[in-house]
Motif scaffolding. Sequence first.
Motif, PDB file in Angstrom:
ATOM      1  N   LEU A 105       0.843  -1.188   0.000  1.00 42.32           N
ATOM      2  CA  LEU A 105       0.000   0.000   0.000  1.00 42.32           C
ATOM      3  C   LEU A 105       0.879   1.238   0.000  1.00 42.32           C
ATOM      4  N   PRO A 106       0.542   2.240  -0.791  1.00 45.20           N
ATOM      5  CA  PRO A 106       1.340   3.472  -0.805  1.00 45.20           C
ATOM      6  C   PRO A 106       1.161   4.244   0.490  1.00 45.20           C
ATOM      7  N   MET A 107       2.210   4.913   0.920  1.00 43.39           N
ATOM      8  CA  MET A 107       2.114   5.721   2.139  1.00 43.39           C
ATOM      9  C   MET A 107       1.128   6.865   1.952  1.00 43.39           C
ATOM     10  N   HIS A 108       1.093   7.418   0.736  1.00 48.23           N
ATOM     11  CA  HIS A 108       0.178   8.507   0.430  1.00 48.23           C
ATOM     12  C   HIS A 108      -0.714   8.076  -0.735  1.00 48.23           C
ATOM     13  N   PRO A 109      -1.907   7.560  -0.471  1.00 46.87           N
ATOM     14  CA  PRO A 109      -2.793   7.084  -1.547  1.00 46.87           C
ATOM     15  C   PRO A 109      -3.121   8.199  -2.535  1.00 46.87           C
ATOM     16  N   GLU A 110      -3.380   7.793  -3.764  1.00 41.04           N
ATOM     17  CA  GLU A 110      -3.693   8.760  -4.805  1.00 41.04           C
ATOM     18  C   GLU A 110      -5.031   9.429  -4.529  1.00 41.04           C
ATOM     19  N   LYS A 111      -5.158  10.647  -4.991  1.00 39.76           N
ATOM     20  CA  LYS A 111      -6.406  11.379  -4.832  1.00 39.76           C
ATOM     21  C   LYS A 111      -6.541  12.360  -5.981  1.00 39.76           C
ATOM     22  N   CYS A 112      -7.746  12.849  -6.157  1.00 39.37           N
ATOM     23  CA  CYS A 112      -7.987  13.930  -7.112  1.00 39.37           C
ATOM     24  C   CYS A 112      -8.714  15.056  -6.384  1.00 39.37           C
ATOM     25  N   THR A 113      -8.395  16.276  -6.765  1.00 36.83           N
ATOM     26  CA  THR A 113      -9.025  17.450  -6.171  1.00 36.83           C
ATOM     27  C   THR A 113     -10.041  18.008  -7.163  1.00 36.83           C
ATOM     28  N   VAL A 114     -11.278  18.166  -6.703  1.00 40.04           N
ATOM     29  CA  VAL A 114     -12.397  18.514  -7.579  1.00 40.04           C
ATOM     30  C   VAL A 114     -12.990  19.850  -7.141  1.00 40.04           C
ATOM     31  N   TRP A 115     -13.307  20.687  -8.104  1.00 41.40           N
ATOM     32  CA  TRP A 115     -14.033  21.932  -7.835  1.00 41.40           C
ATOM     33  C   TRP A 115     -15.382  21.858  -8.527  1.00 41.40           C
ATOM     34  N   CYS A 116     -16.414  22.393  -7.857  1.00 44.72           N
ATOM     35  CA  CYS A 116     -17.741  22.488  -8.467  1.00 44.72           C
ATOM     36  C   CYS A 116     -18.398  23.797  -8.059  1.00 44.72           C
ATOM     37  N   GLY A 117     -19.251  24.290  -8.909  1.00 45.96           N
ATOM     38  CA  GLY A 117     -20.118  25.419  -8.587  1.00 45.96           C
ATOM     39  C   GLY A 117     -21.562  24.947  -8.664  1.00 45.96           C
ATOM     40  N   LEU A 118     -22.330  25.209  -7.617  1.00 43.85           N
ATOM     41  CA  LEU A 118     -23.712  24.719  -7.549  1.00 43.85           C
ATOM     42  C   LEU A 118     -24.668  25.890  -7.409  1.00 43.85           C
ATOM     43  N   TYR A 119     -25.708  25.886  -8.217  1.00 42.75           N
ATOM     44  CA  TYR A 119     -26.786  26.865  -8.090  1.00 42.75           C
ATOM     45  C   TYR A 119     -28.110  26.134  -8.291  1.00 42.75           C
ATOM     46  N   ALA A 120     -29.216  26.831  -8.085  1.00 42.95           N
ATOM     47  CA  ALA A 120     -30.520  26.178  -8.099  1.00 42.95           C
ATOM     48  C   ALA A 120     -30.837  25.528  -9.433  1.00 42.95           C
ATOM     49  N   GLY A 121     -30.218  25.988 -10.508  1.00 44.22           N
ATOM     50  CA  GLY A 121     -30.537  25.448 -11.825  1.00 44.22           C
ATOM     51  C   GLY A 121     -29.603  24.376 -12.329  1.00 44.22           C
ATOM     52  N   GLY A 122     -28.489  24.118 -11.644  1.00 43.43           N
ATOM     53  CA  GLY A 122     -27.559  23.114 -12.142  1.00 43.43           C
ATOM     54  C   GLY A 122     -26.221  23.164 -11.430  1.00 43.43           C
ATOM     55  N   ILE A 123     -25.273  22.457 -11.988  1.00 47.44           N
ATOM     56  CA  ILE A 123     -23.918  22.390 -11.429  1.00 47.44           C
ATOM     57  C   ILE A 123     -22.916  22.698 -12.533  1.00 47.44           C
ATOM     58  N   ILE A 124     -21.982  23.599 -12.244  1.00 48.22           N
ATOM     59  CA  ILE A 124     -20.876  23.877 -13.150  1.00 48.22           C
ATOM     60  C   ILE A 124     -19.698  23.024 -12.689  1.00 48.22           C
ATOM     61  N   GLY A 125     -19.251  22.136 -13.519  1.00 46.01           N
ATOM     62  CA  GLY A 125     -18.188  21.229 -13.145  1.00 46.01           C
ATOM     63  C   GLY A 125     -18.629  19.789 -13.330  1.00 46.01           C
ATOM     64  N   PRO A 126     -17.788  18.856 -12.920  1.00 46.20           N
ATOM     65  CA  PRO A 126     -16.626  19.043 -12.056  1.00 46.20           C
ATOM     66  C   PRO A 126     -15.387  19.508 -12.816  1.00 46.20           C
ATOM     67  N   TYR A 127     -14.510  20.198 -12.101  1.00 47.78           N
ATOM     68  CA  TYR A 127     -13.223  20.630 -12.635  1.00 47.78           C
ATOM     69  C   TYR A 127     -12.143  19.948 -11.800  1.00 47.78           C
ATOM     70  N   PHE A 128     -11.250  19.190 -12.457  1.00 49.09           N
ATOM     71  CA  PHE A 128     -10.187  18.463 -11.779  1.00 49.09           C
ATOM     72  C   PHE A 128      -8.875  19.241 -11.926  1.00 49.09           C
ATOM     73  N   PHE A 129      -8.256  19.525 -10.807  1.00 45.40           N
ATOM     74  CA  PHE A 129      -7.009  20.278 -10.824  1.00 45.40           C
ATOM     75  C   PHE A 129      -5.863  19.367 -11.267  1.00 45.40           C
ATOM     76  N   LYS A 130      -5.172  19.760 -12.348  1.00 47.82           N
ATOM     77  CA  LYS A 130      -4.056  18.997 -12.891  1.00 47.82           C
ATOM     78  C   LYS A 130      -2.936  19.965 -13.293  1.00 47.82           C
ATOM     79  N   ASP A 131      -1.723  19.423 -13.354  1.00 51.32           N
ATOM     80  CA  ASP A 131      -0.604  20.262 -13.775  1.00 51.32           C
ATOM     81  C   ASP A 131      -0.467  20.238 -15.302  1.00 51.32           C
ATOM     82  N   ALA A 132       0.615  20.798 -15.824  1.00 53.09           N
ATOM     83  CA  ALA A 132       0.781  20.944 -17.273  1.00 53.09           C
ATOM     84  C   ALA A 132       0.856  19.611 -17.999  1.00 53.09           C
ATOM     85  N   VAL A 133       1.301  18.542 -17.295  1.00 53.89           N
ATOM     86  CA  VAL A 133       1.419  17.230 -17.949  1.00 53.89           C
ATOM     87  C   VAL A 133       0.262  16.306 -17.593  1.00 53.89           C
TER      88      VAL A 133
END
Length: 386
Positions: free
Chosen positions: A213-241
């Motif tokens: 098992l890795p000491m630091h398990p993999e994860k993804c960071t997600v951003w979303c915007g939520l309003y009464a009519g829908g959701i903008i996203g998800p947006y996954f934070f990634k680097d240039a590669v």
Amino acid sequence: MADEDLSMNEDQLLDNLDEANGEHEAELMNRLTNEQRLQIIEFYYQNQCSVRNVFRALRPIYGLHNRPSEQTINAIVTKFRTQFTLLDIKPTTRMRTVRTEENVSESVAEDREMSIRRRSQQLGLCYSTTWKILRKDLGVKPYKIQLVQELKPNDLPQRRIFSEWALEKLAENPLFYRQILFSDEAHFWLNGYVNKQNCRIWGEEQPEAVQELPMHPEKCTVWCGLYAGGIIGPYFFKDAVGRNVTVNGDRYRSMLTNFLLPKMEELNLVDMWFQQDGATCHTARDSMAILRENFGEQFISRNGPVSWPPRSCDLTPLDYFLWGYVKSKVYRNKPATIPALEDNISEEIRAIPAEMLEKVAQNWTFRMDHLRRSRGQHLNEIIFKK
């Protein structure tokens, strides 16, 4: 055919007669006292162990028509020979655990947090009996402890002030909640561990199987915007590669400029208020400049035109609804890779119906009312649905 039917009727009549006689003999045997049964046994051995001789010997005692029949005498003798008793033996019943509601009730009053297993051991009851007493007799139910954000003393007036501002806007326009775009990030960890209690490897020898098992398990960071009519996203934070990264000031501003604002223009979302929490990358000078340029005075943030109260995740729909809802679904098929996890996140977010989002946004208005009445305290009336 008539002879066969007649023969079948005769056989049935004989069977019914034998059954009736058997029930009659059993009834006669049950009516005899223990002394009378003993007398029959004594006569039996005194008369060369002959049932017929016992039947004859009982005539002077019982009379011609009241004496026990030969079948009854034979049943008493057979019982004495096989069971060595003349008494009626009642069938043994399994000793049942005594269900003492009073003891369980007192135990609950003393310690409401004790587990059923520990409580049953303490009271000397089996687990299932303790459960039945708690649920069916006492009518109590198990409730999970609710986790809430710790509030500092200075947080309460800021939360109350924010609720008063929100209620004023709702008084001016009851549909104001539809004009707010709530935003937040969350981490989704790759669920890649093995539960050893549920994993068995059958074989004649120890397989010496291990899993690294890795000491630091993999994860993804997600951003979303939520309003009464829908959701903008998800947006996954990634680097240039394309590698998954956490959010910082530059990445957050890139998301605002290259993702959020074009999406809002595409959806024709105008005259909207933007909400964000007080994370450092959100409130950095350059980030705030972008928000002021695009939203003017219509954004909610720490150090913004409308101040967002600290430690108030119970006031944003992403924390009290979206992240928990999505995390309860994305791990069902046990994604083994980050791309598979990201696909699940996107799919589950797209599947949320608009009607549900409308109710979630309406719930925010109820929270503002409860927040004002609680003077900034935790929203117990909503958390415990009073």
